[in-house]
Each structure stands twice: as structure tokens, then as C-alpha cells.
Write an enzyme that holds these catalytic residues in place. Sequence first.
Site, mmCIF file in Angstrom:
data_model
loop_
_atom_site.group_PDB
_atom_site.id
_atom_site.type_symbol
_atom_site.label_atom_id
_atom_site.label_comp_id
_atom_site.label_asym_id
_atom_site.label_seq_id
_atom_site.Cartn_x
_atom_site.Cartn_y
_atom_site.Cartn_z
ATOM 1 N N LYS A 1 -1.064 -1.000 -4.266
ATOM 2 C CA LYS A 1 -2.260 -0.178 -4.123
ATOM 3 C C LYS A 1 -1.808 1.261 -3.898
ATOM 4 C CE LYS A 1 -6.311 0.606 -1.214
ATOM 5 N NZ LYS A 1 -7.005 0.282 0.053
ATOM 6 N N TYR B 1 0.849 -1.196 0.000
ATOM 7 C CA TYR B 1 0.000 0.000 0.000
ATOM 8 C C TYR B 1 0.883 1.243 0.000
ATOM 9 C CZ TYR B 1 -4.283 2.619 1.321
ATOM 10 O OH TYR B 1 -5.362 3.462 1.345
#
Length: 313
Positions: A168, A143
Site C-alpha cells: 500500500k 504500508y
Amino acid sequence: MTPAPLTERLSAPRGPLFFPVTAYGPDGSVDLDVYRTHVRRGVAAGAAAVFACCGTGEFHALLPEEFEACVRVAVETAEGRIPVVAGAGYGTALAVRYARLAERAGADGLLAMPPYLVLAGQEGLLRHYRELAAGTALPVIVYQRDNAVFTPPTVVELARTDGIAGLKDGLGDLDLMQRIISAQRTEAPGGFLYFNGLPTAEQTQLAYRALGVTLYSSAVFCFAPEIALAYFRALETGDTATVRRLLDGFYRPFAELRAQGRGYAVSLVKAGVRLRGLDVGEVRPPLHEPAEDHVKQLAQLIERGYELLEEDA
């Protein structure tokens, strides 16, 4: 498990990604029955995957045993129909511990959130995620946001690392994302996944789709899955009129309302779930509940969103 199964299952998403809130009872403890209902409704509504105990699910506020119990419930409820990805975070050792708890609970993958507090260089970040990937059999999605922002060469190295399946993006720097995707595609080609993880990702998904990023998280799916799915299908079919109508009439006002308070990325979403009839409780501190007027505005906005769907029909 290797990254391949998760990559294959998410390569052609059938809907937005569902990040359920974590339900608490009146005494503040985790309410697994309500949580199960929340997850079941999301799966039935058409989510492409369940991301359990991540940011919207208040990963930061959960004890390890609460985390494992919630992930297990999500896995049991999904029944293998869609993948379940669990959060993992803090320092390297704790991230590996949470990864193993998620593995034991039956998760299909991990969303590795930024390391706690520290501002690390690229070398340290790369080592952190490589050690996490080496410490679990679950594929890892990294992330990018806050204190974990990567250069294109670092993402190339992440993509070359066994067990790391994707990135992400919660930063929103489209120039950086284009350079990352181009570098990875050129220097480490393969089935590396990319996700739009910005708050109210629908606001920016047109731009991310232009980069080839089709996966995105949807907070709105938690409390208004019909609206979220209508937007997703409009994107997929090129229905520009519906995309614009939902952006102008619902998503932009929702993003502006969400920006009215710190922590609203979680607490306003949780309020939305309650407004729709499922009592998932309040957020745990240090987050706080939205102002009463903001909750009223959210109720009106949800009503308006469903009116837009009826107009389209």
C-alpha cells in the site's frame, strides 16, 4: 491461510476500501455497539473490504485488548461477505503480537504499518516484514510511507516472501511506484497487490489507475459512502464527466480542508461520521478535534457533495 485467498478476493474490487473509525463513548472507552453499527453500514453500502484498526481507526491509540475486540466485531459484522484486514505495527515483536491477536479475532489479513520511530535501512526493513510474515498465518500488506520507503529491489524481495501479499503506497512518488511495479512484474511476477493509500486517495486515483493500481482507500466512504461509490463507479465505467465534477466540486475542496490541521486525516473524518448522525465520539490524544469553523465547512461540503449526485441523477 496463504496470501492467495486475500489476493483473489481483492483482485477485482467492487468498491473502495473502508477504513472505519474507532468509536468511543462519553468516558473515552471503546464503544463496540456503535463501532458495530459503523462497520455494518459500510459493509451494506458496498465496500470491497474492511480495514479495521488501521490509521483512520487510531491503531496507535488502542490497547491490545481493545484492538482485538474491535477486529473481532468487524469480522463478526462482515460475516465473510468481504475480507477484514487488521492493522499491525510498532517494533517487530509487537507487530507479531498484534498479528496474532488479529488472527485470533478472525481477520483475513494484516496491514503492516511502518515500524515505530526509527529510520531503518532497506536490509532492516526487509528483515522486519519478513519476520512479521513468518510470525503469522495471515497475509501481510506492507504500508509504504514516512519511515518505511522501499527501493524496487526491496519490493521484489518482499514479493518473493511467503506471506507478503501486497504494498500500500502512502508516499505518492509515482516515478518510484512505476519502477517498483515494473521491477516486481519482471523479477517476481504473480498476484502481488498494490493499493493507493494516500489521504483523499480519490484525488490521485486517476494517476494510480494509469499504473494499473485499482485498489484505494477512501476516507470519504466513512461518512458519505454514496459519494465515494459514485466516484468509484465513474472511474470503473470511464464516466469522465462525473469524475471531474466530483473532483472539482467535492474532493479537491475536501482535501484542502483536510490540510488545514494536523491529524485531520483522522479527526475530520470522525467529525464527518458524527455529522451524518452516528456518534463515534472524539479522537484520543495526541490527536485533537477540528476547529468549529472547519466542521461547519465540512458540513457544507458534504451537503454540496450530495447535491452533485442529485444533479447527476
